[in-house]
Write a protein that holds these residues in place. Structure first.
Motif, short mmCIF file in Angstrom:
data_model
loop_
_atom_site.label_atom_id
_atom_site.label_comp_id
_atom_site.label_asym_id
_atom_site.label_seq_id
_atom_site.Cartn_x
_atom_site.Cartn_y
_atom_site.Cartn_z
N TYR A 155 -0.58 20.92 -18.86
CA TYR A 155 -0.67 20.48 -20.26
C TYR A 155 0.68 20.66 -20.95
O TYR A 155 1.16 19.77 -21.66
CB TYR A 155 -1.75 21.26 -20.99
CG TYR A 155 -1.85 20.91 -22.44
CD1 TYR A 155 -2.60 19.82 -22.85
CD2 TYR A 155 -1.18 21.66 -23.42
CE1 TYR A 155 -2.69 19.47 -24.20
CE2 TYR A 155 -1.26 21.32 -24.75
CZ TYR A 155 -2.01 20.23 -25.14
OH TYR A 155 -2.08 19.90 -26.44
N ALA A 156 1.30 21.84 -20.73
CA ALA A 156 2.58 22.12 -21.38
C ALA A 156 3.65 21.13 -20.92
O ALA A 156 4.53 20.75 -21.70
CB ALA A 156 3.02 23.55 -21.07
N THR A 157 3.58 20.67 -19.69
CA THR A 157 4.58 19.75 -19.15
C THR A 157 4.31 18.31 -19.53
O THR A 157 5.22 17.57 -19.90
CB THR A 157 4.62 19.87 -17.62
OG1 THR A 157 4.95 21.21 -17.27
CG2 THR A 157 5.65 18.92 -17.02
N LEU A 158 3.04 17.90 -19.48
CA LEU A 158 2.72 16.48 -19.64
C LEU A 158 2.39 16.06 -21.06
O LEU A 158 2.83 15.01 -21.52
CB LEU A 158 1.52 16.13 -18.75
CG LEU A 158 1.68 16.30 -17.24
CD1 LEU A 158 0.37 15.97 -16.55
CD2 LEU A 158 2.80 15.42 -16.72
N LEU A 159 1.61 16.85 -21.76
CA LEU A 159 1.04 16.40 -23.02
C LEU A 159 1.60 17.10 -24.25
O LEU A 159 1.73 16.48 -25.31
CB LEU A 159 -0.48 16.56 -23.00
CG LEU A 159 -1.21 15.65 -22.00
CD1 LEU A 159 -2.68 15.99 -21.94
CD2 LEU A 159 -1.01 14.19 -22.38
N ALA A 160 1.92 18.38 -24.14
CA ALA A 160 2.44 19.10 -25.32
C ALA A 160 3.70 18.47 -25.89
O ALA A 160 3.84 18.36 -27.12
CB ALA A 160 2.67 20.56 -24.97
N PRO A 161 4.66 18.00 -25.05
CA PRO A 161 5.89 17.41 -25.62
C PRO A 161 5.64 16.16 -26.46
O PRO A 161 6.45 15.83 -27.33
CB PRO A 161 6.72 17.08 -24.38
CG PRO A 161 6.24 18.04 -23.33
CD PRO A 161 4.77 18.15 -23.59
N VAL A 162 4.56 15.44 -26.21
CA VAL A 162 4.29 14.21 -26.97
C VAL A 162 3.08 14.37 -27.89
O VAL A 162 2.53 13.39 -28.38
CB VAL A 162 4.07 13.01 -26.01
CG1 VAL A 162 5.35 12.68 -25.29
CG2 VAL A 162 2.95 13.30 -25.02
N GLU A 163 2.68 15.60 -28.14
CA GLU A 163 1.48 15.85 -28.94
C GLU A 163 1.55 15.26 -30.35
O GLU A 163 0.52 14.78 -30.86
CB GLU A 163 1.20 17.35 -29.03
CG GLU A 163 -0.12 17.66 -29.70
CD GLU A 163 -0.49 19.13 -29.60
OE1 GLU A 163 -1.43 19.53 -30.30
OE2 GLU A 163 0.15 19.88 -28.82
N PRO A 164 2.71 15.22 -31.00
CA PRO A 164 2.74 14.59 -32.33
C PRO A 164 2.25 13.15 -32.32
O PRO A 164 1.71 12.67 -33.32
CB PRO A 164 4.22 14.67 -32.73
CG PRO A 164 4.72 15.88 -32.00
CD PRO A 164 4.02 15.86 -30.68
N GLY A 165 2.41 12.45 -31.19
CA GLY A 165 1.98 11.07 -31.12
C GLY A 165 0.49 10.88 -30.94
O GLY A 165 -0.04 9.80 -31.21
N TRP A 166 -0.23 11.91 -30.47
CA TRP A 166 -1.66 11.75 -30.22
C TRP A 166 -2.52 12.81 -30.89
O TRP A 166 -3.75 12.78 -30.76
CB TRP A 166 -1.94 11.76 -28.72
CG TRP A 166 -1.60 13.05 -28.00
CD1 TRP A 166 -0.43 13.36 -27.40
CD2 TRP A 166 -2.45 14.19 -27.85
NE1 TRP A 166 -0.49 14.63 -26.87
CE2 TRP A 166 -1.73 15.16 -27.12
CE3 TRP A 166 -3.75 14.49 -28.25
CZ2 TRP A 166 -2.26 16.40 -26.80
CZ3 TRP A 166 -4.28 15.73 -27.92
CH2 TRP A 166 -3.54 16.67 -27.20
N ALA B 221 -2.51 5.23 -25.85
CA ALA B 221 -2.18 5.08 -24.44
C ALA B 221 -1.04 5.99 -24.06
O ALA B 221 -0.03 6.08 -24.76
CB ALA B 221 -1.82 3.62 -24.12
N ILE B 222 -1.19 6.69 -22.93
CA ILE B 222 -0.14 7.57 -22.41
C ILE B 222 0.08 7.21 -20.95
O ILE B 222 -0.87 7.14 -20.18
CB ILE B 222 -0.53 9.06 -22.53
CG1 ILE B 222 -0.62 9.45 -24.00
CG2 ILE B 222 0.47 9.94 -21.80
CD1 ILE B 222 -1.03 10.88 -24.21
N SER B 223 1.32 6.97 -20.55
CA SER B 223 1.63 6.66 -19.16
C SER B 223 2.42 7.82 -18.58
O SER B 223 3.38 8.29 -19.19
CB SER B 223 2.44 5.37 -19.05
OG SER B 223 2.78 5.11 -17.71
N GLN B 224 1.99 8.34 -17.40
CA GLN B 224 2.69 9.44 -16.76
C GLN B 224 3.20 8.96 -15.38
O GLN B 224 2.43 8.50 -14.60
CB GLN B 224 1.74 10.64 -16.57
CG GLN B 224 1.29 11.26 -17.87
CD GLN B 224 2.41 11.95 -18.61
OE1 GLN B 224 3.50 12.15 -18.08
NE2 GLN B 224 2.18 12.31 -19.86
#
Length: 358
Positions: free
Chosen positions: A1-12, A355-358
């Motif tokens: 979570y810290a690597t994938l989603l936390a950095p872009v959390e303001p967007g979602w 939408a989030i692309s990893q």
């Protein structure tokens, strides 16, 4: 979570649901089970159900619903599809297949299913991998080693009842849950198409070179074929389904470990005409799987307009926070551990908003 989603959390952060396009190994990791913060589990008090301490974990599932798509382009295509024919019937389901003539005979005599293992029953091949070379046809003796899953009959009938389906016309169990009946059935006239059985990946039976769903063996059904609905068979089906539910094991996998996301059976059902799939990323415990699928459609039926992704989220949370497996008035274990709820994934258009692309 810290690597994938936390950095872009303001967007979602304010979103109610996410659309995720995973690649490679991420396709086998259901993002719903990611904890959103570090947590140290407090051991459950003495006398508490096994796994109940996992109710403390702040899963991502508690924040948002999640839908998974093969690609952004595929998502755009799904959103552009016209709605299904309004004249479609609600449901068709296949479950409790007989994997040998002996199982069919026992079932029709009312013989109880013999359970050889202690603990939860899972849906998937219980066979050890063998060193024998693969052949071009499946060894029917190995298919006969699969255990019956009689509770899947109740699962199919319960979902059919929730959706107002005809129990005679729309429910295929036992001998009728066979390859020929699937290919003959008017699947394109149903909104929900459901299979509740064992899911197999290549190599789990000698001669099996494609992912497949295990159906009634030809020796029990009185027909031809090999008792399997393979990826190739599915590509030849005609669907117009809002949901295809694969209440089985490993139905998100394609060529075994490390396969790309939405490969194998899932990809084949999309090509055949499904808008959304419910699949699993690993072998599922059979009782919790039954409870999940039944509750999922109850929630959809009770709340018109509820998105598929949100219905699945609510259903998973109910499993986590509920009583778990109860027998004789005693709770054997809690369903809070992700092995019970996290394998299920919604593939396709779940009504998500970011939408989030990893």
């Amino acid at each position: 979570y810290a690597t994938l989603l936390a950095p872009v959390e303001p967007g979602w952060r304010n979103a109610k649901s996410l659309i995720v396009v995973p690649h490679g190994g991420l396709g086998q990791l259901p993002l719903a089970l990611l904890p959103t913060q570090e947590v140290r589990l407090t051991p459950a008090r003495e006398g508490s159900a096994l796994f109940s301490e996992y109710k403390q974990v702040p899963w991502l599932l508690r924040k948002v619903s999640i839908a998974q798509v093969p690609s952004v382009a595929a998502f755009a295509i799904l959103r552009a599809l016209p709605p299904g024919d309004t004249a479609r019937q609600a449901f068709i389901g296949f479950g409790d297949p007989y994997f040998s003539a002996a199982q069919a005979a026992d079932a029709e005599r009312g013989q109880p299913v013999q359970v050889a293992q202690v603990g939860p029953t899972r849906r998937g091949a219980p066979l050890a991998r063998r060193a024998a070379p693969r052949t071009m046809s499946v060894d029917s003796a190995e298919l006969a080693m699969l255990p019956r899953l009689p509770e899947t009959a109740e699962e199919i009938k319960a979902v059919a009842a929730v959706l107002g389906a005809n129990p005679v016309r729309d429910v295929y169990l036992g001998r009728r849950a066979n390859e020929a009946e699937v290919k003959r059935a008017p699947l394109h006239e149903r909104k929900v198409v459901m299979f509740a059985t064992h899911g197999l990946v290549p190599g789990e039976l000698n001669g099996l070179t494609q992912p497949a769903l295990a159906l009634t063996a030809p020796q029990a059904a009185g027909g031809k074929g090999d008792g399997l609905l393979t990826m190739e068979d599915i590509l030849g089906l005609r669907l117009d389904a809002d949901w295809v539910v694969l209440s089985a094991c490993n139905t998100a996998a394609g060529e075994g470990a490390g396969a790309e996301a939405v490969s194998g059976l899932g990809r084949a059902f999309f090509y055949a005409g499904a808008r959304s799939l419910l699949v699993s990323n690993w072998p599922v415990e059979t009782t919790s799987a039954r409870d999940l699928t039944i509750d999922l459609f109850r929630r959809e039926a009770r709340t018109p307009g509820l998105s598929r992704a949100e219905a699945l989220r609510q259903t998973m949370l109910a499993l986590i926070d509920g009583d778990g497996r109860v027998e004789g008035g005693k709770t054997l274990f809690s369903y809070a551990h992700p092995l019970f709820w996290a394998p299920f994934a919604l593939i396709g258009d779940g009504g998500a908003s970011v939408a989030i692309s990893q």
